[in-house]
Write an enzyme that holds these catalytic residues in place. Structure first.
Site, short mmCIF file in Angstrom:
data_model
loop_
_atom_site.label_atom_id
_atom_site.label_comp_id
_atom_site.label_asym_id
_atom_site.label_seq_id
_atom_site.Cartn_x
_atom_site.Cartn_y
_atom_site.Cartn_z
N LYS A 141 95.94 38.61 101.47
CA LYS A 141 95.33 37.53 102.18
C LYS A 141 96.23 36.47 102.08
O LYS A 141 96.84 36.18 100.94
CB LYS A 141 94.01 37.52 101.83
CG LYS A 141 93.25 36.31 102.56
CD LYS A 141 91.90 36.44 101.75
CE LYS A 141 90.88 35.02 102.42
NZ LYS A 141 89.65 35.35 101.73
N SER B 191 85.70 35.50 105.00
CA SER B 191 86.92 35.01 105.38
C SER B 191 88.11 36.05 105.43
O SER B 191 89.06 35.76 105.84
CB SER B 191 87.42 33.64 104.72
OG SER B 191 87.50 33.99 103.11
N SER C 93 83.49 37.06 100.99
CA SER C 93 84.69 37.27 101.79
C SER C 93 85.34 38.46 101.65
O SER C 93 86.32 38.68 102.51
CB SER C 93 85.42 35.98 101.53
OG SER C 93 84.96 35.05 102.44
#
Ligand code: GLN
Length: 497
Positions: A79, A154, A178
């Site tokens: 990420k 997210s 997330s």
């Protein structure tokens, strides 16, 4: 047989060791898959193809020399909130669009040290604020199960890349859900470890008392393998735990016996699962509820005892989180002033104007909203009414969990009350977006571990079940998840893109 890009970590590991496949071949097949589907899925902000092939070549040489651990030569997506030395790390924000870190996050360092192959950086909601990856300043990611729907967020890029077969596994971060929520919406496994188990050094901060890095994988065994690789004390993170290192893969290999949960309890008795009433909220989709009910029955069939429990303070969790997280974010994001690093507005010689414009142009609307909410909650005159109250609620929520864990060994809940929703459906109403986090936030508030695993489908879209345990109960959660996964096989269902 699975095509190479669909191998799990443990399958790839075996085939690499037996020389049935090389890391370069495995990496090529991931890059080809990225070429095929990425224009539709959009899970990556940056693809580091050349670097990946170079790392794969080195991994193959280690294998030739009889070296290399479980992650050696296996391609991963990270990420874009974790710093990667020499590789652009944007946080999906204009503010950091051209930011190239001069150091690696501890988790990145650990993975590279173990021979990981970095495919690239995953798309996300800007600064990890959001639940759908639609807050990325660059583009939204799409759900591989239905390209008109969101992948969750997210860490939407992480979950979508693994579900789409672009990456063998990914690392996400979880402040309020997330990792678990996108894993649930994309039909993959995601874990938020106990607070402090994984170093936050080099993880760009959102809300430091909640933030935790976690694995996104195709199955529970892989989750344990990644957890082994990324945990451990780190003196560079003041909140890093100092407990002894555990082998998370212990007890989760091979076939489970017919009733594996009948002896998995702490004293060798039945594993006691609690189902909290408060997590079966109004507004929960019927299909999700039914899928969860079936999962509970499966757990009973596997030998667990199941009882209803109550966590009454759950109703404060959403408000508590959405005061504390923005408060911490307003302090953490104060560093983006256009002076030290990141985007800088240059069209003025006035210092204050430069700073104001930098923040105005550099941050997207949700990030601005959070900074304003947090600044308000922390300001003199409102601090007691909001921030302090939220901290008091946090204590009550923690105490609720402590009490319930005297009664049961773990909790079983939905990860998300809804399946993946269409892009654009919730962008107009921030509160509606926040409501999706009801089942995941309390886990961060209390610093507990939470594991989301696929448990079926509703409207043809994946549903995730969340297992929550006391601090440092990861080994038990993984065994529980493994037993369930072996009995059901939901994790083997793959989307067609
Ligand atoms: N959706 C939550 C938020 O917007 C959680 C995000 C996260 O875990 N990073 O804050």
């Amino acid at each position: 047989m699975a095509t190479p890009e669909r191998l799990t970590i443990h399958e790839a590991q075996q085939r690499l060791a037996r020389r049935e496949i090389s890391s370069v071949e495995l990496t090529r097949s991931c890059l080809e898959r990225i070429d095929q589907v990425e224009d539709r899925v959009k899970a990556f902000i940056t693809v580091t193809g050349d670097l990946a092939l170079q790392q794969a070549g080195e991994a193959d040489r280690r294998i030739e020399a009889g070296q290399g651990g479980p992650l050696n030569g296996i391609p991963v997506q990270i990420k874009d909130v974790m710093c990667t030395r020499g590789i652009r790390t944007t946080c999906a924000s204009r503010m950091l669009e051209d930011y190239v870190p001069v150091y690696d996050a501890t988790v990145v360092e650990k993975l590279l040290h173990q021979g990981a192959v970095l495919l690239g950086k995953g798309n996300m909601d800007e600064f990890a604020m959001g639940s759908s990856t639609e807050n990325s300043a660059f583009f939204p990611t799409r759900n591989p199960w239905d390209l008109d729907r969101v992948p969750g967020g997210s860490s939407g890029g992480a979950a979508a890349s693994v579900a789409a077969g672009e990456a063998v596994y990914a690392l996400g971060s979880d402040t309020g859900g997330s990792v678990r929520q996108p894993a649930s919406l994309c039909g993959v496994v995601g874990m938020k470890p106990t607070y402090g188990l994984v170093s936050r050094y080099g993880l760009i901060a959102y809300a430091s008392s909640f933030d935790q890095i976690g694995p996104v994988t195709q199955d529970v065994t892989d989750c344990a393998i990644v957890l082994n690789a990324i945990t451990g004390h780190d003196p560079r993170d003041a909140t890093s735990l100092t407990h002894e290192k555990t082998d998370y893969t212990a007890g989760i290999a091979g076939d489970s016996s017919s009733s594996p949960l009948s002896q998995l309890g702490p004293q060798g008795g039945r594993f006691r699962l609690g189902v909290p009433d408060e997590y079966f909220v109004d507004g929960m989709e019927d299909g999700v509820r039914q899928t969860l009910m079936a999962a509970i029955e499966t757990m009973e069939g596997l030998g667990a005892s199941v009882e209803r429990v109550s966590l009454p303070t759950t109703r404060y969790a959403l408000a508590c989180y959405y005061i504390i997280a923005p408060s911490e974010c307003s302090a953490n994001l104060a560093r983006y002033d256009g002076v030290k690093y990141g985007y800088s507005y240059q069209d003025t010689d006035q210092m204050w104007e430069a700073m104001e414009r930098t923040r105005q142009h550099g941050f997207g609307p949700e990030v601005c909203r959070r900074i304003m909410l947090g600044t308000y909650a922390l300001s003199a005159g409102y601090y007691d009414a909001y921030y302090l109250k939220a901290q008091q609620a946090r204590t009550l929520i923690r105490e609720d969990f402590t009490r319930v864990f005297q009664q049961v060994d773990a909790l079983l809940t939905p990860t998300s009350p809804v399946v993946a929703f269409p892009l654009g459906e919730k962008t107009a109403d921030p509160v509606e977006m926040y409501l999706i986090d009801v089942c995941t936030l309390p886990v961060n508030i209390a610093g507990l571990p939470g594991l989301s695993i696929p448990c079926g489908f509703s409207q043809g879209l994946p549903v995730g079940m969340q297992l929550i345990g006391p601090q440092l109960s990861e080994p038990a959660l993984l065994r529980l998840g493994y037993a369930y996964q072996q009995a059901t096989g939901w994790h083997k269902q793959l989307p067609e893109i």
